[in-house]
Design a protein around this motif. Structure first.
Motif, PDB file in Angstrom:
ATOM      1  N   VAL A 120      -4.420   7.439  -6.002  1.00 52.24           N
ATOM      2  CA  VAL A 120      -5.090   6.370  -5.261  1.00 52.24           C
ATOM      3  C   VAL A 120      -4.690   5.011  -5.825  1.00 52.24           C
ATOM      4  N   ILE A 144     -12.688  11.363   1.922  1.00 53.73           N
ATOM      5  CA  ILE A 144     -12.311  10.059   1.371  1.00 53.73           C
ATOM      6  C   ILE A 144     -12.294   8.994   2.472  1.00 53.73           C
ATOM      7  N   LEU A 145     -11.669   9.314   3.600  1.00 53.38           N
ATOM      8  CA  LEU A 145     -11.623   8.340   4.698  1.00 53.38           C
ATOM      9  C   LEU A 145     -13.015   8.088   5.257  1.00 53.38           C
ATOM     10  N   GLU A 165       0.854  -1.174   0.000  1.00 50.51           N
ATOM     11  CA  GLU A 165       0.000   0.000   0.000  1.00 50.51           C
ATOM     12  C   GLU A 165       0.901   1.238   0.000  1.00 50.51           C
ATOM     13  N   LYS A 185      -4.549   3.219   1.160  1.00 51.87           N
ATOM     14  CA  LYS A 185      -5.000   3.194  -0.235  1.00 51.87           C
ATOM     15  C   LYS A 185      -4.861   4.560  -0.908  1.00 51.87           C
ATOM     16  N   ILE A 186      -4.491   5.575  -0.114  1.00 49.17           N
ATOM     17  CA  ILE A 186      -4.442   6.943  -0.626  1.00 49.17           C
ATOM     18  C   ILE A 186      -3.013   7.457  -0.613  1.00 49.17           C
ATOM     19  N   TYR A 230     -14.704   2.813  -7.004  1.00 48.23           N
ATOM     20  CA  TYR A 230     -15.545   3.001  -5.822  1.00 48.23           C
ATOM     21  C   TYR A 230     -15.569   4.481  -5.416  1.00 48.23           C
ATOM     22  N   LEU A 231     -14.417   5.107  -5.403  1.00 47.34           N
ATOM     23  CA  LEU A 231     -14.355   6.522  -5.040  1.00 47.34           C
ATOM     24  C   LEU A 231     -15.095   7.387  -6.055  1.00 47.34           C
ATOM     25  N   ILE A 279     -12.500   4.202   3.432  1.00 46.87           N
ATOM     26  CA  ILE A 279     -11.249   3.876   2.752  1.00 46.87           C
ATOM     27  C   ILE A 279     -10.098   3.911   3.751  1.00 46.87           C
ATOM     28  N   LYS A 280      -9.211   2.924   3.696  1.00 40.79           N
ATOM     29  CA  LYS A 280      -8.042   2.910   4.566  1.00 40.79           C
ATOM     30  C   LYS A 280      -7.002   3.892   4.059  1.00 40.79           C
ATOM     31  N   ILE A 331      -9.434   0.875  -5.834  1.00 37.89           N
ATOM     32  CA  ILE A 331     -10.518   1.625  -5.186  1.00 37.89           C
ATOM     33  C   ILE A 331     -10.961   2.831  -6.010  1.00 37.89           C
TER      34      ILE A 331
END
Length: 260
Positions: A137, A113-114, A37, A122-123, A144-145, A118-119, A141
């Motif tokens: 990102v 975003i969090l 990640e 992932k960002i 999804y975002l 979202i973890k 994801i």
């Protein structure tokens, strides 16, 4: 070997050290590859240190731009050509027709975003631009975002997924603050920047919620130097830009930049 490695790092970092050493040994002994990640600079330093200890392992880093703070790593056997590997990164472009949108800041985008579950890993870097925002990102994801991020700080937004080549990076914005301090201790400078009393700044320091150069620092008397990055959970972060001459009363002139 494990105890020897542990000696170089803070006890709070042991869980990550274990994980990173597992990636390295899996690459070196079992020919496996691992795409991590997004790692912060401290985690990146730890992983690179461990990779350097293994003669048969290499690593590639990618965060979207040359100056990226948060990056993904691809850990692999040293015979693999990593330049052609897909680092699985996308750019989430965020825009809005509302005028108030232009006043949004880094923390507003991060929170939105969090808030979607979202973890943080992932960002990558968040680039606040004059006319919007580009967020690096993880590719898995991105869709999804794009579907679910419809508002930031009560402002309606629209999104678009771009390839990494479409990234527009932003310059870091710092609010400069000039201080005169009795010493270069962490607690003294942090208290002035956050406008907390010296006694109140001790609580987050001793609770392990303060990092200097991305490493947990629990010693209030730790001396800061030019270039040091300090983050205080709940209060943002600042960088020591310059340590100047002493005043007539023997106090240090210090200029810090607070991230906005």
């Amino acid at each position: 070997m494990k105890n020897e490695i542990y000696g170089h790092f803070h006890p709070d970092e042991r869980q990550f050290v274990d994980k990173a050493w597992e990636w390295v040994t899996s690459a070196g002994e079992y020919h496996e590859t691992k795409l991590t990640e997004f790692l912060d600079p401290r985690q990146g330093f730890i992983l690179q240190t461990l990779v350097n200890r293994h003669p048969d392992v290499s690593v590639r880093w990618e965060g979207g731009s040359a100056e990226a703070e948060r990056k993904r790593a691809l850990v692999a056997p040293d015979y693999r050509d990593l330049d052609a590997e897909d680092m699985e990164l996308k750019v989430l472009a965020i825009s809005s027709g509302e005028q108030k949108f232009l006043a949004l800041e880094h923390g507003d985008y991060m929170g939105a975003i969090l808030g979607l579950g979202i973890k943080r890993g992932k960002i990558g870097d968040i680039h606040v631009l004059e006319d919007g925002c580009h967020v690096v990102v993880a590719a898995d994801i991105a869709d999804y975002l794009a579907m679910n991020l419809t508002g930031v700080h009560r402002i309606n937004v629209s999104t678009e997924i771009l390839s990494l080549s479409g990234l527009r990076s932003s310059d870091v914005k710092l609010e400069t603050i000039d201080l005169t301090v009795a010493s270069l201790r962490l607690d003294g400078i942090a208290a002035d920047v956050t406008r907390l009393s010296r006694s109140k700044i001790l609580a987050p320091i001793k609770a392990g919620r303060v990092r200097v150069n991305w490493k947990v620092e629990e010693d209030p008397s730790c001396g800061l130097k030019e270039g040091d990055m300090v983050s205080i959970q709940g209060f943002g972060r600042f960088k020591v830009l310059e340590i100047g001459s002493l005043t007539k009363k023997g106090r240090y002139r210090v200029q810090v930049g607070k991230f906005v």
